[in-house]
Design a protein around this motif. Structure first.
Motif, PDB file in Angstrom:
ATOM      1  N   SER A 143      14.173 -43.715 -16.850  1.00  0.00           N
ATOM      2  CA  SER A 143      14.335 -45.144 -16.604  1.00  0.00           C
ATOM      3  C   SER A 143      13.736 -45.512 -15.246  1.00  0.00           C
ATOM      4  O   SER A 143      13.371 -46.650 -15.013  1.00  0.00           O
ATOM      5  CB  SER A 143      15.811 -45.546 -16.685  1.00  0.00           C
ATOM      6  OG  SER A 143      16.583 -44.812 -15.756  1.00  0.00           O
ATOM      7  N   ASN A 144      13.610 -44.545 -14.368  1.00  0.00           N
ATOM      8  CA  ASN A 144      12.952 -44.724 -13.083  1.00  0.00           C
ATOM      9  C   ASN A 144      11.514 -44.196 -13.220  1.00  0.00           C
ATOM     10  O   ASN A 144      11.321 -43.036 -13.574  1.00  0.00           O
ATOM     11  CB  ASN A 144      13.712 -43.955 -11.996  1.00  0.00           C
ATOM     12  CG  ASN A 144      13.109 -44.127 -10.625  1.00  0.00           C
ATOM     13  OD1 ASN A 144      11.908 -44.346 -10.468  1.00  0.00           O
ATOM     14  ND2 ASN A 144      13.944 -44.013  -9.618  1.00  0.00           N
ATOM     15  N   LEU A 170       9.415 -40.223 -14.415  1.00  0.00           N
ATOM     16  CA  LEU A 170       8.370 -39.963 -15.395  1.00  0.00           C
ATOM     17  C   LEU A 170       7.127 -39.385 -14.714  1.00  0.00           C
ATOM     18  O   LEU A 170       6.525 -38.438 -15.219  1.00  0.00           O
ATOM     19  CB  LEU A 170       8.019 -41.245 -16.159  1.00  0.00           C
ATOM     20  CG  LEU A 170       6.996 -41.101 -17.288  1.00  0.00           C
ATOM     21  CD1 LEU A 170       7.443 -40.089 -18.330  1.00  0.00           C
ATOM     22  CD2 LEU A 170       6.752 -42.467 -17.936  1.00  0.00           C
ATOM     23  N   ALA A 171       6.768 -39.910 -13.554  1.00  0.00           N
ATOM     24  CA  ALA A 171       5.612 -39.385 -12.809  1.00  0.00           C
ATOM     25  C   ALA A 171       5.852 -37.931 -12.399  1.00  0.00           C
ATOM     26  O   ALA A 171       4.935 -37.104 -12.461  1.00  0.00           O
ATOM     27  CB  ALA A 171       5.337 -40.254 -11.582  1.00  0.00           C
ATOM     28  N   ASN A 172       7.078 -37.603 -12.006  1.00  0.00           N
ATOM     29  CA  ASN A 172       7.406 -36.219 -11.650  1.00  0.00           C
ATOM     30  C   ASN A 172       7.299 -35.296 -12.855  1.00  0.00           C
ATOM     31  O   ASN A 172       6.830 -34.155 -12.740  1.00  0.00           O
ATOM     32  CB  ASN A 172       8.801 -36.127 -11.035  1.00  0.00           C
ATOM     33  CG  ASN A 172       8.851 -36.681  -9.632  1.00  0.00           C
ATOM     34  OD1 ASN A 172       7.826 -36.750  -8.937  1.00  0.00           O
ATOM     35  ND2 ASN A 172      10.024 -37.097  -9.205  1.00  0.00           N
ATOM     36  N   CYS A 173       7.737 -35.764 -14.022  1.00  0.00           N
ATOM     37  CA  CYS A 173       7.603 -34.967 -15.244  1.00  0.00           C
ATOM     38  C   CYS A 173       6.131 -34.706 -15.551  1.00  0.00           C
ATOM     39  O   CYS A 173       5.744 -33.578 -15.842  1.00  0.00           O
ATOM     40  CB  CYS A 173       8.289 -35.664 -16.419  1.00  0.00           C
ATOM     41  SG  CYS A 173       8.133 -34.741 -17.980  1.00  0.00           S
ATOM     42  N   CYS A 221       6.368 -36.206 -22.205  1.00  0.00           N
ATOM     43  CA  CYS A 221       7.656 -36.220 -21.501  1.00  0.00           C
ATOM     44  C   CYS A 221       8.679 -37.068 -22.251  1.00  0.00           C
ATOM     45  O   CYS A 221       9.831 -36.653 -22.431  1.00  0.00           O
ATOM     46  CB  CYS A 221       7.489 -36.735 -20.076  1.00  0.00           C
ATOM     47  SG  CYS A 221       6.611 -35.589 -18.985  1.00  0.00           S
ATOM     48  N   LEU A 222       8.281 -38.237 -22.695  1.00  0.00           N
ATOM     49  CA  LEU A 222       9.203 -39.143 -23.389  1.00  0.00           C
ATOM     50  C   LEU A 222       9.635 -38.602 -24.753  1.00  0.00           C
ATOM     51  O   LEU A 222      10.782 -38.751 -25.145  1.00  0.00           O
ATOM     52  CB  LEU A 222       8.564 -40.523 -23.552  1.00  0.00           C
ATOM     53  CG  LEU A 222       8.365 -41.298 -22.245  1.00  0.00           C
ATOM     54  CD1 LEU A 222       7.453 -42.496 -22.468  1.00  0.00           C
ATOM     55  CD2 LEU A 222       9.705 -41.733 -21.676  1.00  0.00           C
TER      56      LEU A 222
END
Length: 146
Positions: free
Chosen positions: A22-23, A27-30, A81-82
């Motif tokens: 949600s942040n 997602l960028a870290n994943c 990732c999602l």
């Protein structure tokens, strides 16, 4: 994670919403982490462990969805990732001692129910959590059994 009761009937599963990514930073870290794993899988040190004719980074077998082969495709990595997140990991923080549980790990207001899993921990351990849960179970059996 958001956990809510769907029914007062114990046989009806609770509703779990993971709130993963949600942040946008998460997602960028994943994406960054999965790209690093893709780089690592392409090293010559891992070449002997490759399996032929399988999807993934040049023939590695994955549990579930394989990593995207194109290391520069951020959209594909975001989608990976999602789509590969899951709820089968170690929940923690949902039954904190003092809030949901008493000092003997009993659910407040329910004398015959104790929670001895990951949920009393407010943070994740830096190592595999199984040892912590085994120690917690042993502690509860030895000291809280009254």
């Amino acid at each position: 994670m958001v956990l809510s009761l769907s029914s007062s009937d114990a046989g009806v599963a609770s509703s779990v919403r993971l709130n993963c990514y949600s942040n946008p930073t998460d997602l960028a870290n994943c994406v960054r982490g999965m790209k690093k794993i893709g780089e690592w899988l392409r090293t010559s040190a891992l070449k002997p462990y490759k399996v032929q004719n399988l999807p993934g980074v040049e023939g590695f077998k994955y549990l579930g969805k394989p990593l995207p082969n194109n290391q520069t495709d951020n959209t594909a990595f975001e989608r990976f990732c999602l789509e590969s997140k899951g709820s089968h990991w170690h929940y923690h923080g949902g039954s904190l001692v003092g809030k949901v549980l008493d000092g003997s790990f009993r659910v407040k207001g329910i004398k015959a129910l104790r929670v001895v899993d990951a949920s009393p921990f407010s943070t994740t351990s830096a190592s595999h959590p199984q040892g912590f849960y085994l120690m917690l179970g042993r502690f509860v059996i030895r000291t809280c059994n009254h």
